[in-house]
Design an enzyme around this catalytic site. Structure first.
Site, PDB file in Angstrom:
ATOM      1  CB  SER A  42      -0.954  -0.048   1.198  1.00 58.56           C
ATOM      2  OG  SER A  42      -1.950   0.931   1.099  1.00 58.56           O
ATOM      3  CG  ASP A 100      -5.921  -2.550  -4.286  1.00 57.89           C
ATOM      4  OD1 ASP A 100      -6.595  -1.804  -3.554  1.00 57.89           O
ATOM      5  OD2 ASP A 100      -4.831  -3.026  -3.937  1.00 57.89           O
ATOM      6  CG  HIS A 147      -5.066  -2.863  -0.049  1.00 57.38           C
ATOM      7  ND1 HIS A 147      -4.628  -2.229  -1.201  1.00 57.38           N
ATOM      8  CD2 HIS A 147      -4.467  -2.214   0.983  1.00 57.38           C
ATOM      9  CE1 HIS A 147      -3.807  -1.246  -0.873  1.00 57.38           C
ATOM     10  NE2 HIS A 147      -3.703  -1.220   0.447  1.00 57.38           N
TER      11      HIS A 147
END
Length: 547
Positions: free
Chosen positions: A234, A459, A488
Protein backbone atom coordinates in the site's frame (compact mmCIF):
# COMPACT_ATOMS: atom_id res chain seq x y z
CA UNK A 1 -3.63 4.06 1.55
CA UNK A 2 -5.99 5.71 3.89
CA UNK A 3 -7.27 5.87 7.41
CA UNK A 4 -10.69 5.40 8.89
CA UNK A 5 -11.27 8.86 10.26
CA UNK A 6 -14.37 10.93 10.19
CA UNK A 7 -14.60 14.21 12.01
CA UNK A 8 -17.50 15.26 14.12
CA UNK A 9 -16.57 14.94 17.80
CA UNK A 10 -16.36 17.70 20.31
CA UNK A 11 -13.00 19.42 20.28
CA UNK A 12 -12.02 18.05 16.86
CA UNK A 13 -12.17 14.95 15.87
CA UNK A 14 23.27 -6.70 14.97
CA UNK A 15 26.61 -4.38 15.12
CA UNK A 16 27.04 -2.67 11.84
CA UNK A 17 30.11 -2.30 9.70
CA UNK A 18 30.94 1.12 8.26
CA UNK A 19 29.33 1.59 4.90
CA UNK A 20 31.57 2.88 2.13
CA UNK A 21 31.38 3.63 -1.53
CA UNK A 22 27.63 3.99 -2.02
CA UNK A 23 27.45 6.54 0.79
CA UNK A 24 29.74 9.05 -0.84
CA UNK A 25 28.23 12.51 -0.53
CA UNK A 26 27.31 14.42 -3.68
CA UNK A 27 29.41 17.34 -4.72
CA UNK A 28 28.44 20.88 -3.85
CA UNK A 29 26.06 22.52 -6.27
CA UNK A 30 24.59 19.18 -7.29
CA UNK A 31 21.15 19.77 -5.80
CA UNK A 32 19.49 20.01 -9.17
CA UNK A 33 21.03 16.64 -10.12
CA UNK A 34 20.38 15.00 -6.74
CA UNK A 35 16.83 13.76 -6.22
CA UNK A 36 15.53 15.14 -2.96
CA UNK A 37 18.35 17.66 -2.61
CA UNK A 38 22.12 17.54 -2.19
CA UNK A 39 22.09 18.69 1.44
CA UNK A 40 19.69 15.92 2.39
CA UNK A 41 21.78 13.36 0.47
CA UNK A 42 24.86 14.40 2.42
CA UNK A 43 22.85 14.25 5.62
CA UNK A 44 21.75 10.68 4.98
CA UNK A 45 25.33 9.64 4.29
CA UNK A 46 26.42 11.15 7.61
CA UNK A 47 23.55 9.59 9.56
CA UNK A 48 23.98 6.17 7.93
CA UNK A 49 27.71 6.12 8.69
CA UNK A 50 26.99 6.90 12.34
CA UNK A 51 24.30 4.23 12.51
CA UNK A 52 26.53 1.64 10.85
CA UNK A 53 29.24 2.29 13.43
CA UNK A 54 26.86 2.19 16.39
CA UNK A 55 24.61 -0.66 15.29
CA UNK A 56 21.49 -1.52 17.28
CA UNK A 57 21.41 -2.55 20.94
CA UNK A 58 19.01 -5.44 20.66
CA UNK A 59 17.11 -6.56 23.75
CA UNK A 60 13.86 -8.23 24.71
CA UNK A 61 10.93 -6.08 23.65
CA UNK A 62 9.07 -4.06 26.30
CA UNK A 63 6.23 -6.09 27.76
CA UNK A 64 3.53 -3.68 26.59
CA UNK A 65 4.64 -3.93 22.97
CA UNK A 66 3.12 -7.41 22.70
CA UNK A 67 6.19 -8.86 20.98
CA UNK A 68 7.42 -11.97 22.80
CA UNK A 69 10.81 -13.69 22.55
CA UNK A 70 12.63 -14.51 20.37
CA UNK A 71 11.65 -11.20 18.75
CA UNK A 72 14.06 -8.45 19.83
CA UNK A 73 13.62 -4.69 19.86
CA UNK A 74 15.84 -1.62 19.71
CA UNK A 75 16.13 1.93 18.46
CA UNK A 76 17.87 3.72 15.62
CA UNK A 77 18.64 7.44 15.90
CA UNK A 78 17.99 9.60 12.84
CA UNK A 79 18.05 13.34 12.14
CA UNK A 80 14.77 15.18 12.35
CA UNK A 81 15.94 17.22 9.35
CA UNK A 82 18.38 15.47 7.01
CA UNK A 83 19.64 18.82 5.77
CA UNK A 84 20.94 19.26 9.35
CA UNK A 85 22.34 15.81 10.22
CA UNK A 86 24.09 17.09 13.36
CA UNK A 87 20.99 18.88 14.62
CA UNK A 88 17.96 17.58 16.47
CA UNK A 89 17.42 13.80 16.34
CA UNK A 90 14.55 11.42 16.92
CA UNK A 91 14.49 7.70 17.73
CA UNK A 92 12.85 5.03 15.61
CA UNK A 93 11.67 1.73 17.12
CA UNK A 94 12.76 -1.39 15.25
CA UNK A 95 12.38 -5.11 15.89
CA UNK A 96 13.69 -8.30 14.34
CA UNK A 97 13.70 -12.07 14.41
CA UNK A 98 16.74 -13.90 13.03
CA UNK A 99 16.54 -16.10 9.98
CA UNK A 100 15.34 -19.62 10.71
CA UNK A 101 17.81 -21.28 8.35
CA UNK A 102 21.56 -21.81 8.68
CA UNK A 103 24.17 -19.08 8.65
CA UNK A 104 25.05 -20.04 5.08
CA UNK A 105 21.43 -19.59 4.04
CA UNK A 106 21.16 -16.07 5.45
CA UNK A 107 20.85 -13.26 2.89
CA UNK A 108 20.48 -10.31 5.25
CA UNK A 109 17.49 -8.41 6.60
CA UNK A 110 14.08 -7.97 5.00
CA UNK A 111 12.57 -4.64 6.07
CA UNK A 112 8.82 -4.26 5.91
CA UNK A 113 6.32 -1.43 5.80
CA UNK A 114 2.56 -2.21 5.89
CA UNK A 115 1.23 1.08 4.54
CA UNK A 116 -0.76 3.95 5.88
CA UNK A 117 0.74 6.45 6.18
CA UNK A 118 0.63 5.67 9.89
CA UNK A 119 0.89 1.88 9.94
CA UNK A 120 3.31 0.11 12.28
CA UNK A 121 5.52 -2.63 10.87
CA UNK A 122 6.53 -4.06 14.25
CA UNK A 123 4.34 -7.13 13.91
CA UNK A 124 6.18 -8.31 10.79
CA UNK A 125 8.46 -10.73 12.74
CA UNK A 126 5.37 -12.46 14.11
CA UNK A 127 4.95 -14.00 10.67
CA UNK A 128 7.80 -16.25 11.82
CA UNK A 129 6.64 -16.90 15.38
CA UNK A 130 3.13 -17.76 14.18
CA UNK A 131 4.63 -20.05 11.52
CA UNK A 132 2.85 -18.36 8.62
CA UNK A 133 3.36 -20.88 5.79
CA UNK A 134 3.53 -18.21 3.09
CA UNK A 135 6.75 -16.87 4.62
CA UNK A 136 8.44 -20.12 5.73
CA UNK A 137 10.91 -20.24 2.84
CA UNK A 138 11.77 -16.55 2.94
CA UNK A 139 12.30 -16.55 6.70
CA UNK A 140 15.02 -19.18 6.32
CA UNK A 141 17.05 -16.65 4.35
CA UNK A 142 16.19 -13.34 6.00
CA UNK A 143 15.95 -11.70 9.37
CA UNK A 144 12.45 -10.21 9.39
CA UNK A 145 12.72 -6.56 10.46
CA UNK A 146 9.85 -4.25 11.29
CA UNK A 147 9.82 -0.63 12.40
CA UNK A 148 7.56 2.19 13.40
CA UNK A 149 8.04 5.03 10.89
CA UNK A 150 8.77 8.51 12.23
CA UNK A 151 5.83 9.83 14.19
CA UNK A 152 4.24 6.37 14.58
CA UNK A 153 3.76 4.48 17.83
CA UNK A 154 7.12 4.06 19.58
CA UNK A 155 8.97 6.28 17.09
CA UNK A 156 8.45 9.78 18.51
CA UNK A 157 4.68 9.60 18.17
CA UNK A 158 2.74 12.64 17.04
CA UNK A 159 -0.84 13.57 17.95
CA UNK A 160 -3.51 15.97 16.75
CA UNK A 161 -6.36 15.59 19.26
CA UNK A 162 -7.06 13.94 22.58
CA UNK A 163 -7.41 10.21 21.77
CA UNK A 164 -10.53 9.69 23.85
CA UNK A 165 -12.23 12.61 22.13
CA UNK A 166 -11.05 11.27 18.78
CA UNK A 167 -12.88 7.96 19.17
CA UNK A 168 -16.13 9.28 20.62
CA UNK A 169 -19.23 8.33 18.69
CA UNK A 170 -21.50 8.87 16.95
CA UNK A 171 -19.76 11.28 14.63
CA UNK A 172 -21.43 13.41 12.00
CA UNK A 173 -22.82 11.75 8.92
CA UNK A 174 -20.10 12.27 6.29
CA UNK A 175 -22.68 12.81 3.54
CA UNK A 176 -23.89 16.42 3.90
CA UNK A 177 -27.56 17.24 3.63
CA UNK A 178 -27.00 20.99 3.34
CA UNK A 179 -24.47 23.77 3.01
CA UNK A 180 -24.69 24.12 6.78
CA UNK A 181 -23.48 20.52 7.16
CA UNK A 182 -20.54 21.31 4.92
CA UNK A 183 -19.66 24.38 6.97
CA UNK A 184 -19.60 22.29 10.15
CA UNK A 185 -17.31 19.70 8.53
CA UNK A 186 -15.03 22.44 7.19
CA UNK A 187 -14.78 23.91 10.68
CA UNK A 188 -13.91 20.52 12.16
CA UNK A 189 -11.23 19.94 9.52
CA UNK A 190 -9.71 23.36 10.20
CA UNK A 191 -9.73 22.70 13.95
CA UNK A 192 -8.06 19.33 13.37
CA UNK A 193 -5.27 20.98 11.38
CA UNK A 194 -4.85 23.53 14.16
CA UNK A 195 -4.69 20.73 16.71
CA UNK A 196 -1.94 19.00 14.76
CA UNK A 197 0.11 22.20 14.72
CA UNK A 198 -0.48 22.86 18.41
CA UNK A 199 0.35 19.35 19.61
CA UNK A 200 3.03 18.27 17.09
CA UNK A 201 4.05 21.34 15.11
CA UNK A 202 7.80 20.78 15.51
CA UNK A 203 7.53 17.45 13.66
CA UNK A 204 5.09 18.36 10.90
CA UNK A 205 7.46 19.87 8.28
CA UNK A 206 9.60 16.72 8.48
CA UNK A 207 6.81 14.13 8.23
CA UNK A 208 7.45 13.37 4.57
CA UNK A 209 7.77 10.21 2.50
CA UNK A 210 11.32 11.09 1.37
CA UNK A 211 12.33 11.41 5.03
CA UNK A 212 10.87 7.98 5.80
CA UNK A 213 12.82 6.56 2.85
CA UNK A 214 15.95 8.19 4.27
CA UNK A 215 15.14 6.71 7.67
CA UNK A 216 15.02 3.26 6.06
CA UNK A 217 18.48 3.80 4.60
CA UNK A 218 19.80 4.63 8.06
CA UNK A 219 18.08 1.54 9.50
CA UNK A 220 19.68 -0.52 6.72
CA UNK A 221 23.08 0.78 7.72
CA UNK A 222 22.43 0.18 11.43
CA UNK A 223 21.51 -3.44 10.62
CA UNK A 224 24.90 -3.88 8.95
CA UNK A 225 23.40 -4.48 5.50
CA UNK A 226 25.21 -2.99 2.53
CA UNK A 227 22.10 -3.35 0.37
CA UNK A 228 18.40 -3.07 1.17
CA UNK A 229 15.87 -5.89 0.96
CA UNK A 230 12.41 -4.36 1.26
CA UNK A 231 8.76 -5.31 1.11
CA UNK A 232 6.24 -2.48 1.06
CA UNK A 233 2.47 -2.77 0.87
CA UNK A 234 0.00 0.00 0.00
CA UNK A 235 1.55 3.35 1.03
CA UNK A 236 4.70 1.28 1.65
CA UNK A 237 4.95 1.03 -2.15
CA UNK A 238 5.29 4.80 -2.43
CA UNK A 239 8.06 4.68 0.19
CA UNK A 240 9.69 1.94 -1.91
CA UNK A 241 9.46 3.95 -5.10
CA UNK A 242 10.91 7.02 -3.40
CA UNK A 243 13.72 4.91 -1.89
CA UNK A 244 14.53 3.45 -5.32
CA UNK A 245 14.76 6.99 -6.68
CA UNK A 246 16.93 8.35 -3.87
CA UNK A 247 19.13 5.27 -3.33
CA UNK A 248 19.09 3.11 -6.50
CA UNK A 249 22.52 1.60 -5.83
CA UNK A 250 21.54 0.62 -2.29
CA UNK A 251 18.75 -1.74 -3.46
CA UNK A 252 19.22 -5.52 -3.50
CA UNK A 253 15.63 -6.78 -3.54
CA UNK A 254 12.55 -4.56 -3.61
CA UNK A 255 8.95 -5.78 -3.73
CA UNK A 256 6.01 -3.41 -3.81
CA UNK A 257 2.51 -4.77 -3.37
CA UNK A 258 -0.74 -2.86 -4.08
CA UNK A 259 0.74 0.28 -5.50
CA UNK A 260 0.11 3.95 -4.82
CA UNK A 261 0.27 5.88 -8.09
CA UNK A 262 3.59 7.78 -7.79
CA UNK A 263 2.79 10.47 -10.35
CA UNK A 264 3.29 13.99 -9.00
CA UNK A 265 -0.12 14.84 -10.40
CA UNK A 266 -1.69 12.10 -8.26
CA UNK A 267 0.06 12.71 -4.91
CA UNK A 268 -2.16 13.11 -2.93
CA UNK A 269 -5.34 15.01 -3.84
CA UNK A 270 -6.11 13.24 -7.10
CA UNK A 271 -5.08 9.85 -5.68
CA UNK A 272 -7.84 10.14 -3.12
CA UNK A 273 -10.41 11.06 -5.76
CA UNK A 274 -9.33 8.06 -7.83
CA UNK A 275 -9.75 5.92 -4.74
CA UNK A 276 -13.39 6.94 -4.42
CA UNK A 277 -14.09 5.49 -7.87
CA UNK A 278 -12.23 2.25 -7.17
CA UNK A 279 -14.00 1.75 -3.85
CA UNK A 280 -17.38 1.98 -5.53
CA UNK A 281 -16.29 -0.75 -7.98
CA UNK A 282 -15.21 -3.09 -5.19
CA UNK A 283 -18.28 -2.26 -3.08
CA UNK A 284 -20.33 -3.42 -6.06
CA UNK A 285 -18.26 -6.63 -6.23
CA UNK A 286 -19.04 -7.35 -2.59
CA UNK A 287 -22.74 -6.65 -2.98
CA UNK A 288 -22.87 -9.13 -5.87
CA UNK A 289 -21.19 -11.76 -3.65
CA UNK A 290 -23.60 -11.10 -0.78
CA UNK A 291 -26.53 -11.45 -3.18
CA UNK A 292 -25.13 -14.70 -4.58
CA UNK A 293 -24.95 -16.04 -1.03
CA UNK A 294 -28.39 -14.87 0.02
CA UNK A 295 -29.26 -18.35 1.31
CA UNK A 296 -26.65 -17.77 4.02
CA UNK A 297 -27.22 -14.09 4.78
CA UNK A 298 -30.81 -13.22 3.81
CA UNK A 299 -29.84 -9.61 3.03
CA UNK A 300 -30.95 -9.52 -0.59
CA UNK A 301 -30.74 -11.81 -3.61
CA UNK A 302 -29.70 -9.09 -6.04
CA UNK A 303 -27.05 -6.37 -5.72
CA UNK A 304 -29.82 -3.77 -5.96
CA UNK A 305 -31.62 -5.30 -3.01
CA UNK A 306 -28.38 -5.41 -1.01
CA UNK A 307 -27.82 -1.73 -1.81
CA UNK A 308 -31.35 -0.93 -0.70
CA UNK A 309 -30.73 -2.71 2.60
CA UNK A 310 -27.53 -0.67 3.05
CA UNK A 311 -29.40 2.56 2.45
CA UNK A 312 -32.12 1.49 4.90
CA UNK A 313 -29.54 0.58 7.55
CA UNK A 314 -27.72 3.84 7.02
CA UNK A 315 -30.88 5.90 7.27
CA UNK A 316 -31.99 4.13 10.43
CA UNK A 317 -28.60 4.66 12.07
CA UNK A 318 -28.71 8.33 11.14
CA UNK A 319 -32.14 8.78 12.65
CA UNK A 320 -31.31 6.82 15.81
CA UNK A 321 -27.70 5.60 16.25
CA UNK A 322 -27.59 1.87 16.86
CA UNK A 323 -26.73 1.17 20.46
CA UNK A 324 -26.50 4.92 20.87
CA UNK A 325 -23.08 5.01 19.20
CA UNK A 326 -23.25 3.60 15.66
CA UNK A 327 -24.33 6.15 13.10
CA UNK A 328 -23.58 6.34 9.35
CA UNK A 329 -19.93 7.24 9.95
CA UNK A 330 -19.34 4.28 12.23
CA UNK A 331 -21.15 1.95 9.84
CA UNK A 332 -18.87 3.09 7.04
CA UNK A 333 -15.82 2.45 9.24
CA UNK A 334 -16.87 -1.19 9.50
CA UNK A 335 -18.38 -1.82 6.08
CA UNK A 336 -15.44 -0.31 4.14
CA UNK A 337 -13.31 -3.24 5.34
CA UNK A 338 -15.17 -5.44 2.83
CA UNK A 339 -14.05 -3.49 -0.25
CA UNK A 340 -10.54 -3.45 1.24
CA UNK A 341 -10.09 -7.15 1.92
CA UNK A 342 -11.79 -10.32 0.71
CA UNK A 343 -11.03 -11.80 4.12
CA UNK A 344 -13.62 -9.38 5.54
CA UNK A 345 -16.41 -10.25 3.12
CA UNK A 346 -17.98 -13.08 5.10
CA UNK A 347 -17.44 -11.52 8.53
CA UNK A 348 -19.06 -8.19 7.70
CA UNK A 349 -21.92 -9.89 5.88
CA UNK A 350 -22.61 -12.15 8.85
CA UNK A 351 -22.63 -9.29 11.34
CA UNK A 352 -25.08 -7.47 9.09
CA UNK A 353 -27.23 -10.58 8.71
CA UNK A 354 -27.35 -11.11 12.46
CA UNK A 355 -28.40 -7.49 12.95
CA UNK A 356 -31.24 -7.88 10.49
CA UNK A 357 -32.30 -10.99 12.44
CA UNK A 358 -32.56 -8.92 15.59
CA UNK A 359 -29.10 -9.25 17.15
CA UNK A 360 -27.31 -5.90 17.14
CA UNK A 361 -24.56 -6.77 19.68
CA UNK A 362 -21.84 -7.74 17.20
CA UNK A 363 -22.54 -4.70 15.05
CA UNK A 364 -22.32 -2.29 17.98
CA UNK A 365 -19.18 -3.93 19.37
CA UNK A 366 -17.49 -3.98 15.96
CA UNK A 367 -18.45 -0.56 14.69
CA UNK A 368 -18.66 1.40 17.91
CA UNK A 369 -15.76 2.70 20.02
CA UNK A 370 -14.35 0.99 23.09
CA UNK A 371 -13.75 3.88 25.47
CA UNK A 372 -12.01 1.54 27.95
CA UNK A 373 -9.32 0.63 25.41
CA UNK A 374 -7.15 3.68 26.04
CA UNK A 375 -4.04 2.13 24.49
CA UNK A 376 -5.94 1.20 21.35
CA UNK A 377 -7.50 4.63 21.15
CA UNK A 378 -4.10 6.30 21.47
CA UNK A 379 -2.85 4.11 18.62
CA UNK A 380 -5.85 4.92 16.44
CA UNK A 381 -5.52 8.67 16.97
CA UNK A 382 -1.76 8.53 16.35
CA UNK A 383 -2.26 6.53 13.18
CA UNK A 384 -4.67 9.10 11.78
CA UNK A 385 -2.41 11.97 12.83
CA UNK A 386 0.48 10.44 10.89
CA UNK A 387 -1.72 9.77 7.88
CA UNK A 388 -2.75 13.40 7.80
CA UNK A 389 0.70 14.79 8.54
CA UNK A 390 2.44 12.83 5.79
CA UNK A 391 -0.12 13.44 3.08
CA UNK A 392 -0.34 17.14 3.96
CA UNK A 393 3.47 17.55 4.06
CA UNK A 394 4.26 15.59 0.93
CA UNK A 395 2.61 18.00 -1.49
CA UNK A 396 0.84 21.32 -1.88
CA UNK A 397 -2.92 20.80 -1.58
CA UNK A 398 -5.72 22.87 -3.12
CA UNK A 399 -6.80 25.63 -0.76
CA UNK A 400 -9.98 26.60 -2.62
CA UNK A 401 -13.07 25.13 -0.98
CA UNK A 402 -14.91 25.68 -4.26
CA UNK A 403 -12.61 23.12 -5.90
CA UNK A 404 -13.03 20.58 -3.12
CA UNK A 405 -16.79 21.07 -3.17
CA UNK A 406 -17.08 20.86 -6.94
CA UNK A 407 -14.89 17.76 -7.29
CA UNK A 408 -16.48 15.80 -4.47
CA UNK A 409 -20.05 16.78 -5.30
CA UNK A 410 -19.49 15.57 -8.86
CA UNK A 411 -17.93 12.27 -7.74
CA UNK A 412 -20.55 11.60 -5.09
CA UNK A 413 -23.31 11.44 -7.72
CA UNK A 414 -21.87 8.22 -9.20
CA UNK A 415 -19.55 6.99 -6.44
CA UNK A 416 -21.31 7.73 -3.16
CA UNK A 417 -19.92 4.95 -0.96
CA UNK A 418 -16.69 6.69 0.11
CA UNK A 419 -16.44 10.09 -1.55
CA UNK A 420 -17.52 12.55 1.13
CA UNK A 421 -15.91 10.70 4.05
CA UNK A 422 -12.62 10.69 2.11
CA UNK A 423 -13.00 14.40 1.43
CA UNK A 424 -13.50 15.36 5.08
CA UNK A 425 -10.63 13.12 6.12
CA UNK A 426 -8.21 14.94 3.85
CA UNK A 427 -9.62 18.46 4.12
CA UNK A 428 -7.23 19.49 6.98
CA UNK A 429 -4.55 19.65 4.28
CA UNK A 430 -6.34 22.66 2.77
CA UNK A 431 -5.58 24.74 5.88
CA UNK A 432 -2.38 22.97 6.98
CA UNK A 433 -0.24 25.05 9.28
CA UNK A 434 3.16 23.67 8.27
CA UNK A 435 5.37 23.53 5.18
CA UNK A 436 4.07 21.56 2.26
CA UNK A 437 6.67 20.17 -0.14
CA UNK A 438 6.86 19.29 -3.82
CA UNK A 439 6.60 15.54 -4.46
CA UNK A 440 9.69 13.73 -5.67
CA UNK A 441 9.73 12.70 -9.32
CA UNK A 442 9.80 8.92 -8.80
CA UNK A 443 11.79 6.94 -11.36
CA UNK A 444 14.62 4.51 -11.85
CA UNK A 445 18.15 5.85 -11.79
CA UNK A 446 21.35 4.18 -12.93
CA UNK A 447 22.23 1.19 -10.78
CA UNK A 448 18.73 0.09 -9.74
CA UNK A 449 18.37 -3.71 -10.01
CA UNK A 450 15.22 -5.52 -11.08
CA UNK A 451 12.27 -4.82 -8.81
CA UNK A 452 9.04 -6.78 -8.42
CA UNK A 453 5.57 -5.20 -8.50
CA UNK A 454 2.48 -7.14 -7.43
CA UNK A 455 -1.06 -5.87 -7.89
CA UNK A 456 -4.68 -7.00 -8.22
CA UNK A 457 -6.76 -5.41 -10.96
CA UNK A 458 -9.75 -4.51 -8.78
CA UNK A 459 -7.95 -3.09 -5.74
CA UNK A 460 -10.05 -0.38 -4.12
CA UNK A 461 -7.47 1.39 -1.95
CA UNK A 462 -4.73 1.58 -4.58
CA UNK A 463 -6.18 1.34 -8.10
CA UNK A 464 -4.40 -0.83 -10.66
CA UNK A 465 -3.26 2.13 -12.73
CA UNK A 466 -0.77 2.94 -9.96
CA UNK A 467 1.09 -0.33 -10.51
CA UNK A 468 1.19 0.30 -14.25
CA UNK A 469 2.59 3.80 -13.67
CA UNK A 470 5.30 2.63 -11.28
CA UNK A 471 6.17 -0.22 -13.65
CA UNK A 472 6.83 2.35 -16.38
CA UNK A 473 8.99 4.43 -14.06
CA UNK A 474 11.11 1.59 -12.62
CA UNK A 475 12.74 0.38 -15.81
CA UNK A 476 13.47 -3.34 -15.82
CA UNK A 477 10.81 -4.04 -13.19
CA UNK A 478 8.43 -6.97 -13.50
CA UNK A 479 4.70 -6.72 -12.88
CA UNK A 480 2.74 -9.67 -11.51
CA UNK A 481 -0.96 -9.01 -11.95
CA UNK A 482 -3.69 -10.88 -10.11
CA UNK A 483 -6.52 -10.55 -12.61
CA UNK A 484 -10.17 -10.21 -11.62
CA UNK A 485 -9.29 -9.93 -7.92
CA UNK A 486 -9.37 -6.91 -5.68
CA UNK A 487 -8.12 -7.69 -2.22
CA UNK A 488 -5.57 -5.20 -0.90
CA UNK A 489 -2.17 -6.75 -0.11
CA UNK A 490 -1.68 -9.58 -2.60
CA UNK A 491 1.54 -11.05 -1.14
CA UNK A 492 -0.33 -12.00 2.03
CA UNK A 493 -2.89 -14.15 0.19
CA UNK A 494 -2.74 -17.81 -0.82
CA UNK A 495 -2.17 -17.79 -4.56
CA UNK A 496 0.73 -20.04 -5.68
CA UNK A 497 1.09 -18.09 -8.93
CA UNK A 498 1.99 -15.04 -6.85
CA UNK A 499 3.56 -16.72 -3.81
CA UNK A 500 6.06 -18.78 -5.85
CA UNK A 501 7.25 -15.71 -7.73
CA UNK A 502 7.72 -13.72 -4.54
CA UNK A 503 9.79 -16.57 -3.08
CA UNK A 504 11.84 -16.94 -6.26
CA UNK A 505 12.61 -13.23 -6.33
CA UNK A 506 13.56 -12.94 -2.66
CA UNK A 507 15.51 -16.22 -2.49
CA UNK A 508 17.20 -16.28 -5.90
CA UNK A 509 16.70 -12.83 -7.37
CA UNK A 510 14.94 -14.37 -10.36
CA UNK A 511 11.93 -13.02 -12.24
CA UNK A 512 10.04 -14.09 -15.32
CA UNK A 513 11.27 -13.01 -18.74
CA UNK A 514 8.17 -10.85 -19.04
CA UNK A 515 5.25 -9.64 -16.96
CA UNK A 516 2.90 -12.28 -15.61
CA UNK A 517 -0.87 -12.43 -15.18
CA UNK A 518 -2.21 -14.74 -12.49
CA UNK A 519 -5.70 -16.09 -11.97
CA UNK A 520 -7.42 -14.74 -8.86
CA UNK A 521 -7.09 -16.32 -5.43
CA UNK A 522 -10.00 -18.35 -4.10
CA UNK A 523 -13.29 -16.52 -3.64
CA UNK A 524 -14.40 -16.25 0.00
CA UNK A 525 -17.05 -18.61 1.32
CA UNK A 526 -19.81 -17.61 3.75
CA UNK A 527 -18.94 -17.61 7.42
CA UNK A 528 -20.80 -19.68 9.93
CA UNK A 529 -23.69 -17.96 11.62
CA UNK A 530 -22.73 -15.89 14.62
CA UNK A 531 -19.54 -14.25 13.38
CA UNK A 532 -17.97 -12.71 16.45
CA UNK A 533 -17.76 -9.03 17.14
CA UNK A 534 -14.04 -9.62 17.67
CA UNK A 535 -13.68 -10.82 14.07
CA UNK A 536 -15.67 -7.90 12.73
CA UNK A 537 -13.76 -5.37 14.81
CA UNK A 538 -10.49 -6.90 13.58
CA UNK A 539 -11.73 -6.46 10.01
CA UNK A 540 -12.51 -2.80 10.65
CA UNK A 541 -9.11 -2.22 12.30
CA UNK A 542 -7.35 -3.95 9.41
CA UNK A 543 -8.99 -1.55 7.00
CA UNK A 544 -8.01 1.36 9.21
CA UNK A 545 -4.37 0.28 9.34
CA UNK A 546 -4.13 -0.71 5.67
CA UNK A 547 -1.90 -3.75 6.15
Amino acid sequence: MRRTALFGVAGGVITGALITGALAAPTAGASERTPGGAAEARGVAVAAAKAAKKGIDWADCPADWGLAKPIQCGYVTVPLDYAKPNGRTIKLAVDRIGNTGSASERQGSLIYNPGGPGGSGLRFPTRVTTKNPLWAKTSKAYDFVGFDPRGVGHSTAISCVDPQEYVKAPKLDPVPDSEADKRVQRKLAREYAEGCKERSGWMLPHMTTPNTARDIDVIRAALGDKKLNYLGVSYGTYIGGVYATLFPTHVRRLIVDSVVNPSREKIWYQANLDQDVAFEMRWNDWKAWVAKNDAAYHIGDTPAKVQKQWETLRAAAKKSPIGGVVGPAELLGLFQSAPYYDSSWATVAQVWSDYLAGDEKALVEAAGPDMSDTAGNIASENSNAVYTAVECADTKWPTSWAKWDRDNTRLHRDYPFLTWSNAWMNLPCATWGAKQHTPLEVGAAKGLPTTLIVQSTRDAATPYEGAVELHKRLKGSRLVTEKDAGSHGVTGLVNPCVNDRVDAYLLKGTVDAKDVTCAPHATPVPAKSGASAKDAKAAKEAAALVK
